[in-house]
Design an enzyme around this catalytic site. Structure first.
Site, PDB file in Angstrom:
ATOM      1  N   ASP A  12      24.336 -78.217  71.462  1.00 46.65           N
ATOM      2  CA  ASP A  12      24.503 -76.929  70.538  1.00 46.65           C
ATOM      3  C   ASP A  12      23.676 -75.881  71.016  1.00 46.65           C
ATOM      4  O   ASP A  12      22.232 -76.109  70.857  1.00 46.65           O
ATOM      5  CB  ASP A  12      24.001 -77.510  69.160  1.00 46.65           C
ATOM      6  CG  ASP A  12      24.047 -76.396  67.988  1.00 46.65           C
ATOM      7  OD1 ASP A  12      24.730 -75.464  68.380  1.00 46.65           O
ATOM      8  OD2 ASP A  12      23.378 -76.583  66.881  1.00 46.65           O
ATOM      9  N   ASP A  14      23.068 -72.345  70.657  1.00 45.40           N
ATOM     10  CA  ASP A  14      22.545 -71.433  69.598  1.00 45.40           C
ATOM     11  C   ASP A  14      21.460 -72.259  68.986  1.00 45.40           C
ATOM     12  O   ASP A  14      21.728 -73.173  67.868  1.00 45.40           O
ATOM     13  CB  ASP A  14      23.601 -70.796  68.782  1.00 45.40           C
ATOM     14  CG  ASP A  14      22.750 -69.675  67.966  1.00 45.40           C
ATOM     15  OD1 ASP A  14      22.032 -68.992  68.604  1.00 45.40           O
ATOM     16  OD2 ASP A  14      23.181 -69.527  66.861  1.00 45.40           O
TER      17      ASP A  14
END
Length: 117
Positions: A12, A14
């Site tokens: 992930d 961000d």
């Protein structure tokens, strides 16, 4: 667990591998100002992120964690277009930032990256 058994690693990006708030701040601030709203701060954006771009824009227009139900849907659409335009000019060198970390892994397995602006 042996690395040979791992077929895929998902990241992930961000907010996990990359602090994207400085770029989001610039993009959201320029977007709201383009529509005549007052400037916002990076600290506000840091508080407002985490529920997707539409919610972030609603919070920026509402100046609150709670998105006002009175916001004009057409204005929100315009703001989303501005946001997409300004995020294309993000200053965070994403690929350069994470490439040294991911390159060795990519030679022995598939990688997936989630980045949801």
């Amino acid at each position: 667990m042996s690395l040979e058994k791992i077929k895929l690693i998902a990241f992930d990006l961000d907010g996990t591998l990359l602090d994207s708030v400085p770029d989001l701040f610039v993009a959201v601030d320029q977007s709201v100002q383009a529509l005549g709203y007052p400037a916002i701060t990076e600290e506000q954006v840091r508080e407002w992120v985490g529920n997707g771009a539409d919610v972030l824009l609603g919070r920026a227009m509402s100046r609150s964690l709670e998105v006002s139900e009175d916001l004009d849907p057409e204005l929100r659409k315009k703001l989303a277009v501005y946001l997409m335009t300004f995020t294309l000019h993000a200053v965070t060198p994403v690929v350069l930032c994470i490439q040294p970390c991911l390159k060795p892994l990519s030679s022995c397995m598939m990688l997936a990256i989630n980045w949801h602006w």
